[in-house]
Design a protein around this motif. Structure first.
Motif, mmCIF file in Angstrom:
data_model
loop_
_atom_site.group_PDB
_atom_site.id
_atom_site.type_symbol
_atom_site.label_atom_id
_atom_site.label_comp_id
_atom_site.label_asym_id
_atom_site.label_seq_id
_atom_site.Cartn_x
_atom_site.Cartn_y
_atom_site.Cartn_z
ATOM 1 N N HIS A 1 -2.704 -13.441 -7.681
ATOM 2 C CA HIS A 1 -3.608 -14.382 -8.341
ATOM 3 C C HIS A 1 -4.470 -15.162 -7.350
ATOM 4 O O HIS A 1 -5.475 -15.758 -7.755
ATOM 5 C CB HIS A 1 -2.801 -15.371 -9.186
ATOM 6 N N ALA A 2 -4.086 -15.187 -6.081
ATOM 7 C CA ALA A 2 -4.804 -15.968 -5.071
ATOM 8 C C ALA A 2 -6.070 -15.241 -4.616
ATOM 9 O O ALA A 2 -6.272 -14.061 -4.901
ATOM 10 C CB ALA A 2 -3.897 -16.241 -3.882
ATOM 11 N N LYS A 3 -6.903 -15.973 -3.911
ATOM 12 C CA LYS A 3 -8.081 -15.392 -3.267
ATOM 13 C C LYS A 3 -7.935 -15.557 -1.762
ATOM 14 O O LYS A 3 -7.242 -16.449 -1.279
ATOM 15 C CB LYS A 3 -9.360 -16.086 -3.752
ATOM 16 N N MET A 4 -8.589 -14.692 -1.020
ATOM 17 C CA MET A 4 -8.531 -14.764 0.435
ATOM 18 C C MET A 4 -9.152 -16.062 0.929
ATOM 19 O O MET A 4 -10.095 -16.556 0.325
ATOM 20 C CB MET A 4 -9.231 -13.552 1.038
ATOM 21 N N PRO A 5 -8.595 -16.607 2.047
ATOM 22 C CA PRO A 5 -7.567 -16.033 2.921
ATOM 23 C C PRO A 5 -6.147 -16.400 2.466
ATOM 24 O O PRO A 5 -5.818 -17.578 2.315
ATOM 25 C CB PRO A 5 -7.871 -16.675 4.275
ATOM 26 N N GLY B 1 5.352 -19.046 -9.288
ATOM 27 C CA GLY B 1 4.034 -19.268 -9.864
ATOM 28 C C GLY B 1 3.986 -19.311 -11.367
ATOM 29 O O GLY B 1 2.965 -19.695 -11.941
ATOM 30 N N ASP B 2 5.087 -18.924 -12.041
ATOM 31 C CA ASP B 2 5.106 -18.893 -13.506
ATOM 32 C C ASP B 2 6.515 -19.252 -13.962
ATOM 33 O O ASP B 2 7.446 -18.451 -13.819
ATOM 34 C CB ASP B 2 4.706 -17.512 -14.011
ATOM 35 N N GLY B 3 6.669 -20.460 -14.511
ATOM 36 C CA GLY B 3 7.990 -20.930 -14.880
ATOM 37 C C GLY B 3 8.681 -20.062 -15.911
ATOM 38 O O GLY B 3 9.881 -19.784 -15.799
ATOM 39 N N ALA B 4 7.935 -19.605 -16.917
ATOM 40 C CA ALA B 4 8.545 -18.817 -17.982
ATOM 41 C C ALA B 4 9.084 -17.491 -17.455
ATOM 42 O O ALA B 4 10.229 -17.109 -17.745
ATOM 43 C CB ALA B 4 7.533 -18.580 -19.103
ATOM 44 N N SER B 5 8.272 -16.775 -16.660
ATOM 45 C CA SER B 5 8.737 -15.483 -16.144
ATOM 46 C C SER B 5 9.820 -15.667 -15.090
ATOM 47 O O SER B 5 10.725 -14.832 -14.956
ATOM 48 C CB SER B 5 7.562 -14.676 -15.578
ATOM 49 N N LYS B 6 9.766 -16.770 -14.347
ATOM 50 C CA LYS B 6 10.826 -17.066 -13.375
ATOM 51 C C LYS B 6 12.167 -17.227 -14.088
ATOM 52 O O LYS B 6 13.173 -16.623 -13.692
ATOM 53 C CB LYS B 6 10.485 -18.343 -12.598
ATOM 54 N N PHE B 7 12.178 -18.030 -15.139
ATOM 55 C CA PHE B 7 13.416 -18.234 -15.883
ATOM 56 C C PHE B 7 13.933 -16.923 -16.483
ATOM 57 O O PHE B 7 15.140 -16.679 -16.505
ATOM 58 C CB PHE B 7 13.206 -19.262 -16.996
ATOM 59 N N GLN C 1 7.882 -13.575 -7.792
ATOM 60 C CA GLN C 1 7.073 -14.773 -8.008
ATOM 61 C C GLN C 1 6.038 -14.965 -6.898
ATOM 62 O O GLN C 1 4.884 -15.296 -7.164
ATOM 63 C CB GLN C 1 7.986 -15.999 -8.121
ATOM 64 N N SER C 2 6.428 -14.760 -5.655
ATOM 65 C CA SER C 2 5.455 -14.880 -4.560
ATOM 66 C C SER C 2 4.471 -13.720 -4.565
ATOM 67 O O SER C 2 3.296 -13.888 -4.215
ATOM 68 C CB SER C 2 6.173 -14.960 -3.206
ATOM 69 N N ILE C 3 4.926 -12.550 -4.961
ATOM 70 C CA ILE C 3 4.025 -11.397 -5.054
ATOM 71 C C ILE C 3 2.944 -11.669 -6.095
ATOM 72 O O ILE C 3 1.757 -11.384 -5.881
ATOM 73 C CB ILE C 3 4.815 -10.122 -5.369
ATOM 74 N N GLU C 4 3.337 -12.252 -7.233
ATOM 75 C CA GLU C 4 2.352 -12.574 -8.269
ATOM 76 C C GLU C 4 1.417 -13.696 -7.827
ATOM 77 O O GLU C 4 0.229 -13.690 -8.154
ATOM 78 C CB GLU C 4 3.065 -12.949 -9.565
ATOM 79 N N VAL D 1 -3.873 -21.142 -8.319
ATOM 80 C CA VAL D 1 -3.734 -20.803 -6.899
ATOM 81 C C VAL D 1 -5.038 -20.304 -6.291
ATOM 82 O O VAL D 1 -5.312 -20.532 -5.101
ATOM 83 C CB VAL D 1 -2.591 -19.779 -6.690
ATOM 84 N N ALA D 2 -5.888 -19.641 -7.074
ATOM 85 C CA ALA D 2 -7.159 -19.129 -6.540
ATOM 86 C C ALA D 2 -8.063 -20.261 -6.062
ATOM 87 O O ALA D 2 -8.952 -20.037 -5.217
ATOM 88 C CB ALA D 2 -7.873 -18.289 -7.596
#
Length: 305
Positions: free
Chosen positions: A251-255, A142-148, A244-247, A221-222
């Motif tokens: 950031h997402a909203k249900m469901p 979900g975030d290229g900078a933090s992934k790298f 990355q998936s946890i973040e 993602v929300a």
């Protein structure tokens, strides 16, 4: 029933395969059906092993699928290996537009599935296209900078990566091109490299690094809600950090559902992980197929089919 197709996308033609399960074509001629668009991984193609397993599994369940080569990949047109995230989102949107012209597709039940790089594209595409009814992300980010930063974890590795970016930016300003090795962009342990499909690119133009670095599905993602989102990830992933998936979940909203799997690394479906596949089956039955399909799916599972 497999059909080779061509998808127009921003002046380019993308090569794809539309698959209609035999039982669907035989028992529901002329009827509309749900379909899942399958997005391949980083610099890969529609023959991606994860997509092959996912396609075969969905075919047995009675789902139609569409898998295609992103621009510049496989048999599609476009500059070779120039796999910019923004362009791939456009390709996904244009694939959905192509599906809308198919009279047999239920336009209210178009799902999208992506693995790794393709998962990030799938999330962003679903968030910015309300025609997509459901989204599945497998080992995405979900975030290229933090992934790298996590992928190049040691001080030495991070210094090497950032120095490469400085060099690439300097050359870009000077109008020069630079190629970067796949494994200098995304480190993959030697024993995992067999999971790359034939024809996967081994180096890329530097612009790809910048595109990935600034790409942030977390920001959008929300917007998928109230449409359903499924996030799948190994509990330890030596390629794409599990965080990355946890973040994305945060950031997402249900469901939205998040599932982490022990005992398998990155290529969740590569070993035909039955736990993950059965979970995917149940989730699709609930969120894409509709009640009639859900009953049919559970009936088959209960009878051992």
């Amino acid at each position: 029933m497999l059909q080779t197709i061509r998808i127009p996308s921003d002046g380019l033609m993308l090569s794809g395969i539309l698959s209609i399960p035999d039982q669907l074509a035989a028992t529901m001629p002329g009827a509309s059906y749900p379909i899942v668009v399958l997005l391949h991984g980083f610099g890969a193609n529609k023959e991606d092993h994860v997509l092959a397993i996912t396609h075969a599994f969905l075919d047995k369940l009675g789902y139609a699928t569409l898998r295609f080569d992103m621009r510049g990949c496989g048999e599609s047109e476009g500059e070779r290996a120039k796999v910019l995230c923004e362009d791939q989102v456009r390709d996904a949107h244009n694939a959905v537009t192509w599906l809308l012209s198919n009279a047999n597709v239920d336009t209210s039940r178009i799902g999208i599935f992506g693995h790794s790089f393709g998962a990030a594209i799938a999330v962003y595409a679903a968030a910015t296209d309300n025609r997509i009814a459901a989204c599945i992300s497998s080992a995405g980010w979900g975030d290229g900078a933090s992934k790298f930063r996590e992928q190049h974890a040691s001080p030495q590795a991070w210094e090497k990566f950032t120095s490469m970016m400085e060099d690439g930016r300097a050359r870009s300003r000077a109008g020069e091109s630079m190629r970067v090795s796949r494994f200098d962009i995304v480190p993959i342990p030697q024993h995992m490299r067999a999971g790359l499909p034939p024809g996967a690119f081994m180096d890329f133009p530097y612009e790809v690094v910048e595109s990935m670095f600034r790409f942030r599905p977390n920001d959008v993602v929300a917007q998928i809600a109230p449409r359903p989102l499924l996030l799948l990830h190994p509990s330890f992933d030596s390629v794409t950090p599990t965080s990355q998936s946890i973040e994305l979940f945060r950031h997402a909203k249900m469901p939205v559902d998040l599932h982490l799997f022990a005992g398998i690394d990155h290529f969740i479906f590569a070993d035909e992980n039955t736990i993950a596949l059965n979970l995917l089956s149940d989730w699709l039955a609930k969120n894409l197929a509709g009640q009639d399909k859900a009953c049919e799916t559970h009936s088959k599972k209960g009878s051992g089919q």
